[in-house]
Design an enzyme around this catalytic site. Structure first.
Site, short mmCIF file in Angstrom:
data_model
loop_
_atom_site.label_atom_id
_atom_site.label_comp_id
_atom_site.label_asym_id
_atom_site.label_seq_id
_atom_site.Cartn_x
_atom_site.Cartn_y
_atom_site.Cartn_z
N ARG A 179 1.10 -34.44 -64.34
CA ARG A 179 0.68 -35.31 -65.44
C ARG A 179 1.37 -35.10 -66.78
O ARG A 179 1.41 -35.99 -67.60
CB ARG A 179 -0.82 -35.19 -65.63
CG ARG A 179 -1.58 -35.87 -64.52
CD ARG A 179 -3.03 -35.56 -64.60
NE ARG A 179 -3.26 -34.16 -64.26
CZ ARG A 179 -4.46 -33.63 -64.12
NH1 ARG A 179 -5.54 -34.35 -64.34
NH2 ARG A 179 -4.60 -32.38 -63.79
N TYR A 224 -14.38 -26.53 -50.89
CA TYR A 224 -14.39 -28.00 -51.02
C TYR A 224 -15.17 -28.65 -49.89
O TYR A 224 -15.97 -29.56 -50.11
CB TYR A 224 -12.96 -28.55 -51.06
CG TYR A 224 -12.32 -28.37 -52.42
CD1 TYR A 224 -12.83 -29.05 -53.53
CD2 TYR A 224 -11.25 -27.52 -52.60
CE1 TYR A 224 -12.26 -28.87 -54.78
CE2 TYR A 224 -10.68 -27.34 -53.86
CZ TYR A 224 -11.20 -28.02 -54.94
OH TYR A 224 -10.64 -27.84 -56.18
N ASP A 263 -1.40 -31.88 -51.75
CA ASP A 263 -2.59 -31.19 -52.23
C ASP A 263 -3.11 -30.27 -51.14
O ASP A 263 -2.80 -30.47 -49.95
CB ASP A 263 -3.68 -32.19 -52.65
CG ASP A 263 -4.69 -31.53 -53.58
OD1 ASP A 263 -4.46 -31.50 -54.80
OD2 ASP A 263 -5.70 -30.99 -53.09
N ARG A 315 2.56 -26.62 -60.43
CA ARG A 315 2.22 -27.96 -60.92
C ARG A 315 3.35 -28.57 -61.75
O ARG A 315 3.10 -29.35 -62.67
CB ARG A 315 0.94 -27.93 -61.77
CG ARG A 315 -0.31 -27.61 -60.98
CD ARG A 315 -0.76 -28.85 -60.23
NE ARG A 315 -1.82 -28.53 -59.29
CZ ARG A 315 -3.09 -28.81 -59.49
NH1 ARG A 315 -3.47 -29.42 -60.58
NH2 ARG A 315 -4.00 -28.51 -58.60
N ARG A 345 2.31 -43.22 -61.63
CA ARG A 345 0.89 -43.26 -61.30
C ARG A 345 0.29 -44.64 -61.55
O ARG A 345 -0.65 -45.05 -60.89
CB ARG A 345 0.15 -42.19 -62.11
CG ARG A 345 -1.24 -41.92 -61.61
CD ARG A 345 -1.85 -40.71 -62.24
NE ARG A 345 -1.89 -40.84 -63.69
CZ ARG A 345 -2.49 -39.96 -64.50
NH1 ARG A 345 -3.06 -38.89 -63.99
NH2 ARG A 345 -2.48 -40.14 -65.80
O1 CP3 Z 1 2.63 -27.52 -57.96
C1 CP3 Z 1 2.96 -28.68 -57.69
O2 CP3 Z 1 3.73 -29.34 -58.41
C2 CP3 Z 1 2.51 -29.29 -56.37
C3 CP3 Z 1 1.37 -30.08 -56.53
C4 CP3 Z 1 -0.02 -29.60 -56.27
C5 CP3 Z 1 -1.12 -30.47 -56.44
N1 CP3 Z 1 -2.24 -29.84 -56.01
C6 CP3 Z 1 -1.02 -31.83 -56.94
C7 CP3 Z 1 -2.18 -32.37 -57.67
C8 CP3 Z 1 -0.53 -28.39 -55.79
C9 CP3 Z 1 0.21 -27.10 -55.48
C10 CP3 Z 1 -1.93 -28.56 -55.63
C11 CP3 Z 1 -2.81 -27.52 -55.07
C12 CP3 Z 1 -4.24 -27.58 -55.39
N2 CP3 Z 1 -5.08 -28.66 -55.35
C13 CP3 Z 1 -5.02 -26.46 -55.70
C14 CP3 Z 1 -4.49 -25.06 -55.79
C15 CP3 Z 1 -3.75 -24.85 -57.06
C16 CP3 Z 1 -4.61 -24.40 -58.16
O3 CP3 Z 1 -4.63 -25.11 -59.19
O4 CP3 Z 1 -5.22 -23.33 -58.04
C17 CP3 Z 1 -6.33 -26.88 -55.91
C18 CP3 Z 1 -7.51 -26.02 -56.31
C19 CP3 Z 1 -6.37 -28.28 -55.67
C20 CP3 Z 1 -7.53 -29.19 -55.71
C21 CP3 Z 1 -7.30 -30.21 -56.79
N3 CP3 Z 1 -6.54 -31.35 -56.60
C22 CP3 Z 1 -7.69 -30.17 -58.15
C23 CP3 Z 1 -8.54 -29.08 -58.77
C24 CP3 Z 1 -7.14 -31.30 -58.77
C25 CP3 Z 1 -7.16 -31.61 -60.23
C26 CP3 Z 1 -8.23 -32.52 -60.69
C27 CP3 Z 1 -7.82 -33.08 -62.05
O5 CP3 Z 1 -7.44 -34.26 -62.09
O6 CP3 Z 1 -7.84 -32.32 -63.03
C28 CP3 Z 1 -6.46 -32.03 -57.79
C29 CP3 Z 1 -5.70 -33.27 -57.98
C30 CP3 Z 1 -4.25 -33.03 -58.16
N4 CP3 Z 1 -3.48 -32.41 -57.23
C31 CP3 Z 1 -3.45 -33.43 -59.24
C32 CP3 Z 1 -2.14 -33.04 -58.95
C33 CP3 Z 1 -0.90 -33.26 -59.75
C34 CP3 Z 1 -3.93 -34.16 -60.48
C35 CP3 Z 1 -4.29 -35.57 -60.19
C36 CP3 Z 1 -3.24 -36.58 -60.57
O7 CP3 Z 1 -2.12 -36.24 -60.92
O8 CP3 Z 1 -3.56 -37.76 -60.49
#
Ligand code: CP3
Length: 351
Positions: free
Chosen positions: A32, A155, A78, A28, A41
């Site tokens: 954010r 999901y 994602d 990640r 964003r």
């Molecule tokens: O690592 C990186 O920099 C690559 C980006 C990345 C994202 N999602 C971007 C994202 C990666 C590797 C993921 C994978 C992902 N997505 C996983 C596996 C990783 C883990 O944490 O175990 C999972 C479970 C998801 C599903 C998902 N998507 C979640 C739980 C969330 C967060 C919800 C929240 O807002 O707290 C997302 C959204 C998401 N995907 C964000 C990012 C940066 C946050 C939303 C945003 O930035 O607007």
């Protein structure tokens, strides 16, 4: 492909070469906690826009590269991104995560999933990965990633993130045949998607089975592990030289099982001491991790001590330094910078 010193450090370490210091990146690392990301964003409020418009996704992926020069640059995307290509519509809601509008609950829905053609449904992935490779050259390694069958099914069946996983466990423990059919379809699609990412330029691929730690070990053996294997076997059959990483969140009880998945590298979270992880996995297995992301809220001295401690416990071969899970949204950027600087100054012989 032979050993060659012009290849980037992370790729060499992931292939088992002896290197001068452990390569370092952060899960990640784009996101954010970075002001540059929050600013972007505002301009592109929808996650799907940020991750599917190539120029925007490229810019986001490169924000941490420009700020910290990590040894790995991960595709900004994602795990649910491929689902629309299977006929499962989704959105990613701010602060909530993925939302599936028509959750999968019946065998008929599983049988009606589309044949997955990554080239046709995810053309932007090719543009993004090719540009990232071009941008970082041999200075860093480009990582792709995919979600694992169990976690994507969680999901698809629940319809959103869950605390209890009661809907998918209801399916697993009362109508397992439906779930097995879904998991197997997902495994084939995910393997196909991972191969596509490699063909587009990903040099290492990480499989996120984030929610498999919600399963008891015996259920992990039934619903998670066989499908991780199905993915890894299919990818290895055509792309044997691409290192593959497996992640499970909350993995202390299934660590040895992760080592049986067919992955080359096991991501270790901070519920396990790195020295114990090394012992439990055996010295042939490469590892990634495992600082508590919360360490980055500590003092610089504390951060430095924990980096040294982890690197020492991991030993001088087969370790990619990382956090135990994703960097947290309110982490000070200054501490992220310090983490990378400190890690990149390490000399293994001196630790
Ligand atoms: O690592 C990186 O920099 C690559 C980006 C990345 C994202 N999602 C971007 C994202 C990666 C590797 C993921 C994978 C992902 N997505 C996983 C596996 C990783 C883990 O944490 O175990 C999972 C479970 C998801 C599903 C998902 N998507 C979640 C739980 C969330 C967060 C919800 C929240 O807002 O707290 C997302 C959204 C998401 N995907 C964000 C990012 C940066 C946050 C939303 C945003 O930035 O607007």
């Amino acid at each position: 492909m032979g050993i060659s010193s012009n290849q980037p450090l992370l790729l060499r370490a992931a292939r088992g070469e002896v290197v001068d210091r452990p390569p370092v990146w952060m899960m990640r690392q784009a996101g954010r906690y970075m002001k540059a990301y929050r600013d972007l964003r505002e301009k592109y409020p929808s996650f799907r826009e940020r991750s599917e418009i190539p120029e925007v996704a490229i810019e986001v992926s490169l924000q941490p590269w420009k700020a910290f020069q990590p040894d790995g640059v991960i595709l900004f995307s994602d795990i649910v991104t491929p689902l629309p290509g299977l006929g499962i519509d989704m959105d990613i809601a701010e602060g909530k995560g993925p939302i599936i509008h028509s959750p999968i609950r019946t065998l008929e829905q599983v049988n009606n999933l589309h044949d997955f053609d990554p080239e046709a449904s995810l053309p932007f992935i090719k543009t993004i990965l090719q540009s990232l490779r071009q941008e970082v050259g041999n200075q860093s390694t480009v990582l792709g990633f995919v979600g694992a069958p169990w976690t994507l099914a969680a999901y698809a069946v629940e319809g959103k993130g869950s605390k209890t996983y009661s809907v998918i466990k209801n399916m697993a423990f009362s109508e397992p045949a439906i779930l097995h059919q879904l998991l197997s379809k997902f495994a084939d699609a995910i393997a196909n998607y991972a191969r596509y990412q490699i063909d587009c330029g990903a040099q290492v691929v990480q499989l996120f089975d984030s929610w498999a730690g919600q399963l008891s070990p015996q259920d992990y053996d039934t619903f998670a592990l066989p499908y991780q294997r199905q993915v890894f076997e299919q990818v290895k059959a055509t792309h044997p030289d691409t290192p593959l990483i497996v992640l499970v969140s909350g993995s202390a009880g299934v660590l040895e099982r992760m080592g049986q998945s067919g992955a080359d590298i096991v991501q270790v979270d901070w519920s396990v001491d790195m020295a114990d992880a090394r012992q439990r996995l055996g010295k042939q297995m490469k590892v990634q991790g495992n600082l508590d992301p919360g360490v980055l809220f500590g003092s610089k001295e504390f951060i430095r001590d924990r980096i040294y401690d982890t690197v020492k416990k991991a030993g001088n071969w087969g370790h990619i330094l990382n956090l135990g899970h994703g960097v947290l949204p309110t982490t000070p950027e200054e501490n992220v910078a310090f983490f990378f600087e400190t890690a990149k100054e390490l000399k293994l012989a001196a630790v």
